[in-house]
Scaffold this motif. Sequence first.
Motif, mmCIF file in Angstrom:
data_model
loop_
_atom_site.group_PDB
_atom_site.id
_atom_site.type_symbol
_atom_site.label_atom_id
_atom_site.label_comp_id
_atom_site.label_asym_id
_atom_site.label_seq_id
_atom_site.Cartn_x
_atom_site.Cartn_y
_atom_site.Cartn_z
ATOM 1 N N UNK A 109 0.839 -1.199 0.000
ATOM 2 C CA UNK A 109 0.000 0.000 0.000
ATOM 3 C C UNK A 109 0.875 1.249 0.000
ATOM 4 N N UNK A 110 2.012 1.178 0.684
ATOM 5 C CA UNK A 110 3.002 2.247 0.695
ATOM 6 C C UNK A 110 4.370 1.611 0.879
ATOM 7 N N UNK A 111 5.395 2.273 0.347
ATOM 8 C CA UNK A 111 6.746 1.822 0.605
ATOM 9 C C UNK A 111 7.672 3.014 0.491
ATOM 10 N N UNK A 112 8.838 2.888 1.083
ATOM 11 C CA UNK A 112 9.796 3.979 1.003
ATOM 12 C C UNK A 112 11.122 3.587 1.617
ATOM 13 N N UNK A 113 11.967 4.590 1.742
ATOM 14 C CA UNK A 113 13.310 4.395 2.267
ATOM 15 C C UNK A 113 13.652 5.600 3.135
ATOM 16 N N UNK A 114 14.298 5.342 4.261
ATOM 17 C CA UNK A 114 14.704 6.428 5.139
ATOM 18 C C UNK A 114 16.055 6.083 5.753
ATOM 19 N N UNK A 115 16.771 7.097 6.240
ATOM 20 C CA UNK A 115 18.034 6.804 6.926
ATOM 21 C C UNK A 115 17.769 5.961 8.163
ATOM 22 N N UNK A 116 18.705 5.101 8.493
ATOM 23 C CA UNK A 116 18.580 4.327 9.733
ATOM 24 C C UNK A 116 18.675 5.282 10.903
ATOM 25 N N UNK A 117 17.774 5.143 11.874
ATOM 26 C CA UNK A 117 17.789 6.093 12.991
ATOM 27 C C UNK A 117 19.036 6.004 13.867
ATOM 28 N N UNK A 118 19.640 4.822 13.973
ATOM 29 C CA UNK A 118 20.800 4.666 14.850
ATOM 30 C C UNK A 118 21.942 4.038 14.084
ATOM 31 N N UNK A 119 22.691 4.843 13.388
ATOM 32 C CA UNK A 119 23.837 4.318 12.673
ATOM 33 C C UNK A 119 23.793 4.625 11.194
ATOM 34 N N UNK A 120 24.785 4.111 10.521
ATOM 35 C CA UNK A 120 24.893 4.350 9.092
ATOM 36 C C UNK A 120 23.915 3.454 8.342
ATOM 37 N N UNK A 121 23.604 3.840 7.139
ATOM 38 C CA UNK A 121 22.776 2.997 6.288
ATOM 39 C C UNK A 121 21.366 3.505 6.124
ATOM 40 N N UNK A 122 20.513 2.591 5.710
ATOM 41 C CA UNK A 122 19.135 2.940 5.376
ATOM 42 C C UNK A 122 18.190 1.850 5.842
ATOM 43 N N UNK A 123 16.918 2.197 5.859
ATOM 44 C CA UNK A 123 15.850 1.242 6.143
ATOM 45 C C UNK A 123 14.841 1.350 5.008
ATOM 46 N N UNK A 124 14.534 0.237 4.380
ATOM 47 C CA UNK A 124 13.512 0.189 3.338
ATOM 48 C C UNK A 124 12.292 -0.469 3.970
ATOM 49 N N UNK A 125 11.130 0.161 3.803
ATOM 50 C CA UNK A 125 9.934 -0.314 4.483
ATOM 51 C C UNK A 125 8.760 -0.438 3.523
ATOM 52 N N UNK A 126 7.831 -1.294 3.918
ATOM 53 C CA UNK A 126 6.560 -1.439 3.200
ATOM 54 C C UNK A 126 5.446 -1.432 4.241
#
Length: 135
Positions: A109-126
């Motif tokens: 229904x939705x998806x996206x990408x954001x910076x990881x809150x604690x540390x380097x990298x990213x989080x991809x979510x659905x």
Amino acid sequence: MVEVSQRLPRTPRSATRARALLREQLTEWGIKGELMDTAELLLSELVANAVQHAPVPAGRDIGLRVGLRNGRVVRIEVSDAGDGRPVPRQAGPEDEQGRGLALVGALADRWGCSPRPYGIGKAVWVELELPGGGP
């Protein structure tokens, strides 16, 4: 939001473990059937992308979070230490890869990408909305 999280090794076998964890949690929340199947497929794509595309040293883990917001929305998040953001591409008929994010876009229904809150990298979510407002 109620959520659970787990760290998994950055290996192809982690997709199997991630799916088992997801099924266990969704079952506990009373979510089953087609929504569970869709969630599993989406999770598999996100884990596969994290394992394949995150340009980090071997041995770095990937993160998995599964949440239930207001009893109506399932959120699945996979994080890795790579800084590249996922970009959907147009796979040709002979391509053996490149359809994962198109699948994510079609099923979530939705998806996206954001910076990881604690540390380097990213989080991809659905996110998947439960039919009828909840289990």
